[in-house]
Design an enzyme around this catalytic site. Structure first.
Site, PDB file in Angstrom:
ATOM      1  N   SER A 147       1.227  -1.247   0.193  1.00 21.37           N
ATOM      2  CA  SER A 147       0.140  -0.035   0.134  1.00 21.37           C
ATOM      3  C   SER A 147       0.705   1.523  -0.646  1.00 21.37           C
ATOM      4  CB  SER A 147      -1.068  -0.138   1.357  1.00 21.37           C
ATOM      5  OG  SER A 147      -2.141  -0.788   1.666  1.00 21.37           O
ATOM      6  N   ASP A 197       3.328   0.231 -14.181  1.00 19.75           N
ATOM      7  CA  ASP A 197       4.137  -1.092 -13.316  1.00 19.75           C
ATOM      8  C   ASP A 197       4.174  -2.438 -13.866  1.00 19.75           C
ATOM      9  OD1 ASP A 197       2.489   1.053 -11.594  1.00 19.75           O
ATOM     10  OD2 ASP A 197       1.043  -0.284 -11.679  1.00 19.75           O
TER      11      ASP A 197
HETATM   12  C1  GLA Z   1      -0.749   3.644 -10.384  1.00 20.68           C
HETATM   13  C2  GLA Z   1      -1.024   2.649 -11.580  1.00 20.68           C
HETATM   14  C3  GLA Z   1      -0.189   2.847 -13.220  1.00 20.68           C
HETATM   15  C4  GLA Z   1       0.361   4.477 -13.055  1.00 20.68           C
HETATM   16  C5  GLA Z   1       0.600   5.168 -11.708  1.00 20.68           C
HETATM   17  C6  GLA Z   1       0.653   6.428 -12.128  1.00 20.68           C
HETATM   18  O1  GLA Z   1       0.354   2.649 -10.091  1.00 20.68           O
HETATM   19  O2  GLA Z   1      -1.124   1.557 -11.262  1.00 20.68           O
HETATM   20  O3  GLA Z   1      -0.764   2.573 -13.984  1.00 20.68           O
HETATM   21  O4  GLA Z   1      -0.913   5.090 -13.932  1.00 20.68           O
HETATM   22  O5  GLA Z   1      -0.621   4.878 -10.594  1.00 20.68           O
HETATM   23  O6  GLA Z   1       1.655   6.857 -13.009  1.00 20.68           O
END
Ligand code: GLA
Length: 423
Positions: A147, A197
């Protein structure tokens, strides 16, 4: 590499050996690092270009193939055992709440922490893979870092994908796994996030900045030259673990970006194109931005300015200019606050503290900004001094949140990491 240590690996292997009755030497371990995104925040879902790297912390998943379709999982952080079978068909569960935020973290929610394992199975099944081999597995996240906006959810999703693929002897490329992980988050859980990510987790290489064009899905690794002054990555934790319900959710911001794209495409006679901001030419945006409602204009401004910061950032990274790179990170952080309007108050306070801390090149909040931590690039020699400065200043503003943090984890000094792999 400093992570995982032999002690950490042995603990995971012994836990699986105990669960399965097998020899610890038979246990395979998936290493799935957490990621940071210095430049390219909130634009992956609009097909923008993002930059990322992994850190030397993350998820470890020890496992052995179970010899039949049964899956048995335990977690170092949470109680209970998860049981299911890989030959049962999985269906989407759409955890995203009304606000558009995701309501759980994969490691936190008691009783449902196996969700991402089932999501990984869903993703593999929905692309025609009929698995027969389950796993007996034990998962553990670096202490106190779930988190945190470091993408523990994608690291967990990738870890289960790699374990199922390894147990079933499936040869899957990183590009295919990026799509499988997208299916876990978008298809199974209903979060409309982009591919930043998992791309970072699957593609990164130590010493490089990973650059992903989220429209074409092309990526490259940008090497930094030998730096005169080595850097460290500072992670400053806010103590906010649950997304605030008053915060506008992730999916709402995605919808606003699409709304802006729709208006701009219509104004330029391109209504037939998919309403994502990557389909809008910069010149069209410049010519028609005044037609957008003010809040939509701010979302679009974030998209276009962030794309250009990424382009510039890749150049300065390649030339080893960390000062300039840091300034771009802080400008990106400011645009997230002012244009994308997504930082929770404690994270904005941390951002303001970090950019004043000794040796810090630049800072921004990590991930979506609703909770978790801020990241900074810092001169390695000044990292300790910066960490104490941040702790002291943040304690003055948020004593209660600070008390909720595990003392060792208020500010962490990390290093860059590798990509996810099976050992
Ligand atoms: C989260 C989402 C990603 C991206 C980021 C912000 O981590 O999972 O896909 O949008 O926020 O950059």
């Amino acid at each position: 590499m400093s992570w995982p240590t032999d002690t950490e690996l042995n603990a995971i292997k012994n836990a699986v050996a105990q669960m399965s009755g097998r020899d610890a030497g038979e246990v395979r371990v998936v290493v799935a690092p957490y990621r940071i995104c210095p430049l390219g925040a909130h634009i992956d879902h609009q097909g923008g270009t993002v930059s990322a790297m992994t850190i030397n912390k993350g998820i470890l998943l020890g496992f052995v193939p179970s010899g039949d379709p049964k899956v048995v999982l335990r977690s170092a952080q949470f109680e209970g055992e998860v049981h299911f079978r890989v030959d049962e068909t999985q269906h989407p569960i759409h955890l995203a709440n009304k606000n558009g935020g995701i309501s759980t973290s994969p490691l936190r929610e008691k009783g449902t922490w196996g969700t991402y394992a089932k999501g990984a199975l869903y993703a593999l099944q929905s692309k025609g893979n009929n698995l027969q081999q389950g796993i007996i597995g034990y998962i553990s996240g670096s202490d106190g870092l779930d988190s945190s906006g470091l993408s523990s959810s994608a690291a967990v999703g990738v870890a289960y994908l790699l374990a199922f693929e390894s147990a079933n002897e499936l040869a899957v490329s990183p590009t295919e796994n990026i799509e499988y992980d997208r299916l876990i988050e978008n298809g199974y859980l209903g979060l409309r996030n982009g591919i930043l990510d998992q791309s970072a987790i699957l593609l990164s290489s130590y010493g490089c900045l990973t650059c992903m064009d989220c429209k074409t899905k092309e990526h490259k690794l940008v090497h930094a030259p030998e730096l005169e002054r080595p850097f460290k990555i500072l992670l400053a934790f806010s103590g906010l673990r649950q997304a605030l319900t008053t915060n506008p959710g992730y999916n709402r911001r995605v919808a606003e970006c699409q709304e802006a794209a729709k208006v701009l495409l219509a104004a330029s006679g391109n209504s037939e194109l998919e309403p994502t901001l990557c389909n809008v030419e910069l010149a069209v945006y410049e010519a028609h931005k005044h037609e957008l409602d003010p809040h939509l204009a701010r979302r679009a401004e974030h998209y276009f300015s962030e794309n250009s910061r990424v382009t510039r950032g890749l150049e300065v990274w390649a030339s080893g200019n960390l000062e300039e790179f840091g300034k771009l990170i802080s400008a990106s952080g400011l645009s997230s606050i002012e244009n994308y309007e997504c930082g929770a108050e404690p994270l904005i306070q941390l951002y303001n503290i970090l950019i004043r801390a000794p040796g810090v090149y630049g800072a921004r909040f990590s991930g979506a900004g609703f909770r978790g931590c801020c990241l900074a690039f810092v001169d390695a020699e000044k990292a300790e001094a910066a960490a104490s400065y941040v702790k002291n200043e943040y304690r003055k503003l948020q004593p209660e949140l600070m008390n909720q943090l595990n003392h060792e984890n208020t500010v962490l000094i990390c290093e860059a990491g590798h990509s996810a792999r099976v050992l």
